[in-house]
Design a protein around this motif. Structure first.
Motif, PDB file in Angstrom:
ATOM      1  N   PHE A  36      10.253  13.532   4.673  1.00  0.00           N
ATOM      2  CA  PHE A  36       9.439  12.354   5.006  1.00  0.00           C
ATOM      3  C   PHE A  36      10.298  11.373   5.813  1.00  0.00           C
ATOM      4  O   PHE A  36      10.784  10.375   5.280  1.00  0.00           O
ATOM      5  CB  PHE A  36       8.915  11.689   3.730  1.00  0.00           C
ATOM      6  CG  PHE A  36       8.252  12.651   2.771  1.00  0.00           C
ATOM      7  CD1 PHE A  36       6.986  13.147   3.027  1.00  0.00           C
ATOM      8  CD2 PHE A  36       8.916  13.075   1.623  1.00  0.00           C
ATOM      9  CE1 PHE A  36       6.375  14.043   2.157  1.00  0.00           C
ATOM     10  CE2 PHE A  36       8.314  13.963   0.740  1.00  0.00           C
ATOM     11  CZ  PHE A  36       7.042  14.452   1.013  1.00  0.00           C
ATOM     12  N   PRO A  37      10.512  11.674   7.099  1.00  0.00           N
ATOM     13  CA  PRO A  37      11.437  10.870   7.913  1.00  0.00           C
ATOM     14  C   PRO A  37      11.065   9.390   7.998  1.00  0.00           C
ATOM     15  O   PRO A  37      11.920   8.556   8.309  1.00  0.00           O
ATOM     16  CB  PRO A  37      11.345  11.536   9.296  1.00  0.00           C
ATOM     17  CG  PRO A  37      10.796  12.898   9.045  1.00  0.00           C
ATOM     18  CD  PRO A  37       9.916  12.778   7.847  1.00  0.00           C
ATOM     19  N   GLU A  38       9.797   9.094   7.722  1.00  0.00           N
ATOM     20  CA  GLU A  38       9.367   7.699   7.854  1.00  0.00           C
ATOM     21  C   GLU A  38       9.774   6.844   6.656  1.00  0.00           C
ATOM     22  O   GLU A  38       9.548   5.627   6.652  1.00  0.00           O
ATOM     23  CB  GLU A  38       7.836   7.647   8.002  1.00  0.00           C
ATOM     24  CG  GLU A  38       7.036   7.873   6.718  1.00  0.00           C
ATOM     25  CD  GLU A  38       6.865   9.344   6.320  1.00  0.00           C
ATOM     26  OE1 GLU A  38       6.042   9.629   5.441  1.00  0.00           O
ATOM     27  OE2 GLU A  38       7.572  10.198   6.905  1.00  0.00           O
ATOM     28  N   LEU A  39      10.390   7.450   5.648  1.00  0.00           N
ATOM     29  CA  LEU A  39      10.792   6.668   4.469  1.00  0.00           C
ATOM     30  C   LEU A  39      11.683   5.499   4.887  1.00  0.00           C
ATOM     31  O   LEU A  39      12.710   5.700   5.532  1.00  0.00           O
ATOM     32  CB  LEU A  39      11.556   7.548   3.475  1.00  0.00           C
ATOM     33  CG  LEU A  39      10.749   8.278   2.409  1.00  0.00           C
ATOM     34  CD1 LEU A  39      11.667   9.197   1.614  1.00  0.00           C
ATOM     35  CD2 LEU A  39      10.061   7.296   1.476  1.00  0.00           C
TER      36      LEU A  39
ATOM     37  N   GLY B 262       0.789  -1.226   0.000  1.00  0.00           N
ATOM     38  CA  GLY B 262       0.000   0.000   0.000  1.00  0.00           C
ATOM     39  C   GLY B 262       0.823   1.278   0.000  1.00  0.00           C
ATOM     40  O   GLY B 262       0.293   2.361   0.277  1.00  0.00           O
ATOM     41  N   ARG B 263       2.112   1.184  -0.329  1.00  0.00           N
ATOM     42  CA  ARG B 263       2.965   2.374  -0.330  1.00  0.00           C
ATOM     43  C   ARG B 263       3.030   3.002  -1.721  1.00  0.00           C
ATOM     44  O   ARG B 263       3.051   2.303  -2.733  1.00  0.00           O
ATOM     45  CB  ARG B 263       4.383   2.022   0.116  1.00  0.00           C
ATOM     46  CG  ARG B 263       4.469   1.390   1.495  1.00  0.00           C
ATOM     47  CD  ARG B 263       5.927   1.162   1.894  1.00  0.00           C
ATOM     48  NE  ARG B 263       6.003   0.430   3.146  1.00  0.00           N
ATOM     49  CZ  ARG B 263       6.300  -0.857   3.251  1.00  0.00           C
ATOM     50  NH1 ARG B 263       6.552  -1.563   2.157  1.00  0.00           N
ATOM     51  NH2 ARG B 263       6.344  -1.440   4.428  1.00  0.00           N
TER      52      ARG B 263
ATOM     53  N   GLN C 239       4.893  16.100  -3.758  1.00  0.00           N
ATOM     54  CA  GLN C 239       3.772  16.114  -2.817  1.00  0.00           C
ATOM     55  C   GLN C 239       3.247  14.698  -2.630  1.00  0.00           C
ATOM     56  O   GLN C 239       2.960  13.989  -3.596  1.00  0.00           O
ATOM     57  CB  GLN C 239       2.642  17.024  -3.335  1.00  0.00           C
ATOM     58  CG  GLN C 239       3.034  18.499  -3.409  1.00  0.00           C
ATOM     59  CD  GLN C 239       3.382  19.070  -2.049  1.00  0.00           C
ATOM     60  OE1 GLN C 239       2.690  18.826  -1.055  1.00  0.00           O
ATOM     61  NE2 GLN C 239       4.488  19.826  -1.992  1.00  0.00           N
ATOM     62  N   ARG C 240       3.114  14.311  -1.381  1.00  0.00           N
ATOM     63  CA  ARG C 240       2.571  12.999  -1.065  1.00  0.00           C
ATOM     64  C   ARG C 240       1.143  12.886  -1.594  1.00  0.00           C
ATOM     65  O   ARG C 240       0.331  13.796  -1.374  1.00  0.00           O
ATOM     66  CB  ARG C 240       2.567  12.807   0.451  1.00  0.00           C
ATOM     67  CG  ARG C 240       2.093  11.428   0.909  1.00  0.00           C
ATOM     68  CD  ARG C 240       1.669  11.459   2.382  1.00  0.00           C
ATOM     69  NE  ARG C 240       2.693  11.941   3.273  1.00  0.00           N
ATOM     70  CZ  ARG C 240       3.538  11.167   3.950  1.00  0.00           C
ATOM     71  NH1 ARG C 240       3.453   9.852   3.807  1.00  0.00           N
ATOM     72  NH2 ARG C 240       4.441  11.692   4.754  1.00  0.00           N
ATOM     73  N   PRO C 241       0.811  11.806  -2.306  1.00  0.00           N
ATOM     74  CA  PRO C 241      -0.578  11.630  -2.761  1.00  0.00           C
ATOM     75  C   PRO C 241      -1.485  11.295  -1.569  1.00  0.00           C
ATOM     76  O   PRO C 241      -1.424  10.195  -1.025  1.00  0.00           O
ATOM     77  CB  PRO C 241      -0.503  10.456  -3.737  1.00  0.00           C
ATOM     78  CG  PRO C 241       0.951  10.251  -4.029  1.00  0.00           C
ATOM     79  CD  PRO C 241       1.675  10.737  -2.818  1.00  0.00           C
ATOM     80  N   GLY C 242      -2.275  12.250  -1.139  1.00  0.00           N
ATOM     81  CA  GLY C 242      -3.164  12.033  -0.003  1.00  0.00           C
ATOM     82  C   GLY C 242      -2.372  11.715   1.254  1.00  0.00           C
ATOM     83  O   GLY C 242      -1.392  12.385   1.579  1.00  0.00           O
ATOM     84  N   ASP C 243      -2.782  10.661   1.937  1.00  0.00           N
ATOM     85  CA  ASP C 243      -2.079  10.254   3.167  1.00  0.00           C
ATOM     86  C   ASP C 243      -1.331   8.937   2.958  1.00  0.00           C
ATOM     87  O   ASP C 243      -1.096   8.180   3.900  1.00  0.00           O
ATOM     88  CB  ASP C 243      -3.071  10.130   4.327  1.00  0.00           C
ATOM     89  CG  ASP C 243      -4.180   9.110   4.037  1.00  0.00           C
ATOM     90  OD1 ASP C 243      -4.219   8.580   2.895  1.00  0.00           O
ATOM     91  OD2 ASP C 243      -4.993   8.839   4.943  1.00  0.00           O
TER      92      ASP C 243
END
Length: 323
Positions: free
Chosen positions: A197-200, A127-128, A166-170
């Motif tokens: 995006f530190p969670e990458l 789902g990423r 830009q991140r697509p949505g959440d």
């Protein structure tokens, strides 16, 4: 191929030639070329190849002379002859199209590129949304993006692109990279993405292939002590073009990409006392030897081979060619 020591020419200006190690063919390129050669031996000519098997004009011309026919798309291939897919990888639609026509095909995709494809599919299944660091239009990028539905991957080429993404949505995010990029450029882009995006997550293993990394490290050593660096490779070879950039960044006064010795402008040697010679991962060793010989014909040359990583990686050929 051994680079032979040049004949001393005391009547000419002295020049040191530094040879990078490693240089030239990598395991993925060697495998792809062998696939075309073995296919020609086993099935006879012609064998069709979708796109250039590797990005080197000399390699392509030699295989053409052996009976390979290079095409852009499958619709140029007859139904009754083998087809080889290039080392850069292809979108999923290509083998699907070949199967729909019952074509016999051999996939010469570099296993390290295939690894990126598998990672992209794994991230998508989780789902990423995937950020792909690479160059627009490069066959490897086209192939990687073609593994997933449209919109599943966003391409980022530069630091500015990384800032603007830009991140697509959440959506959760992951990233992958083209295997032939500049290690340093990629690190700069990734630093921006990680800041934003530190969670990458990190990939399980570095996407930039071992051969690209080793050749860039070798050319950094050349750039630190050479007035001029010559990189043997074709203009459409991404990894070769990156070597020129890396040499300049490392301190070389000048660096040039040349197809072969015939494309050298000898005015580049004005004021040069040390020249570095290397080659991209798709350039054959005989071209390097010919370039060294051409330089040695004009100067009282001393050849020094730099110490570097010795590569022992090999990749298996498709079973259809080894049975």
């Amino acid at each position: 191929m051994t680079i032979h020591a040049p004949i001393p020419r005391p009547d000419r200006r002295p020049l040191t030639i530094r040879l990078a190690t490693p240089r030239g063919f990598c395991a993925g390129v060697d495998r792809a070329i062998q696939i075309v050669e073995r296919a020609l031996e086993k099935y006879g000519a012609p064998v069709y190849v979708r796109h250039e098997i590797v990005h080197n004009r000399h390699v392509v011309e030699r295989l053409k002379a052996m009976g390979a026919v290079f095409v852009r798309e499958l619709d140029e291939c007859p139904d009754d002859r083998p087809v080889v897919f290039s080392a850069h990888g292809v979108p999923k639609s290509v083998p699907a199209g070949a199967r729909a026509r019952d074509l016999f095909f051999l996939d010469a995709t570099c296993p390290l590129v295939s690894k990126v494809h598998v990672e992209a599919e794994r991230h998508h299944a989780a789902g990423r949304h995937i950020i792909l660091i690479g160059h627009t239009g490069h066959p490897e990028v086209v192939g990687t993006m073609g593994q997933l539905p449209p919109g599943a991957i966003s391409l980022v080429e530069t630091v500015a692109d990384a800032e603007a993404f830009q991140r697509p949505g959440d959506a959760a995010l992951a990233y992958a990279t083209q295997t032939t990029l500049s290690v340093d450029d990629t690190a700069e882009i990734l630093a921006v993405l990680k800041r934003r995006f530190p969670e990458l997550p990190d990939p399980h293993k570095e996407d930039i292939c071992y051969a690209t990394t080793n050749r860039q490290e070798a050319v950094k050593r050349l750039g630190e002590g050479c007035d001029l660096v010559l990189v043997v490779g074709s203009k459409n070879s991404s990894n070769s073009a990156r070597l020129v950039e890396v040499a300049i960044r490392a301190g070389a006064r000048d660096a040039r990409l040349v197809d072969d010795a015939g494309h050298v402008d000898w005015n580049w040697f004005d004021g040069v006392s040390t020249v570095g010679v290397t080659a991209g991962a798709s350039a054959p060793e005989p071209l390097i030897a010919a370039l060294v010989d051409a330089i040695a014909d004009r100067f009282d040359a001393t050849v020094v081979e730099d110490a570097g990583e010795r590569e022992t990686v090999t990749f298996k050929l498709p079973r259809a060619l080894t049975d």
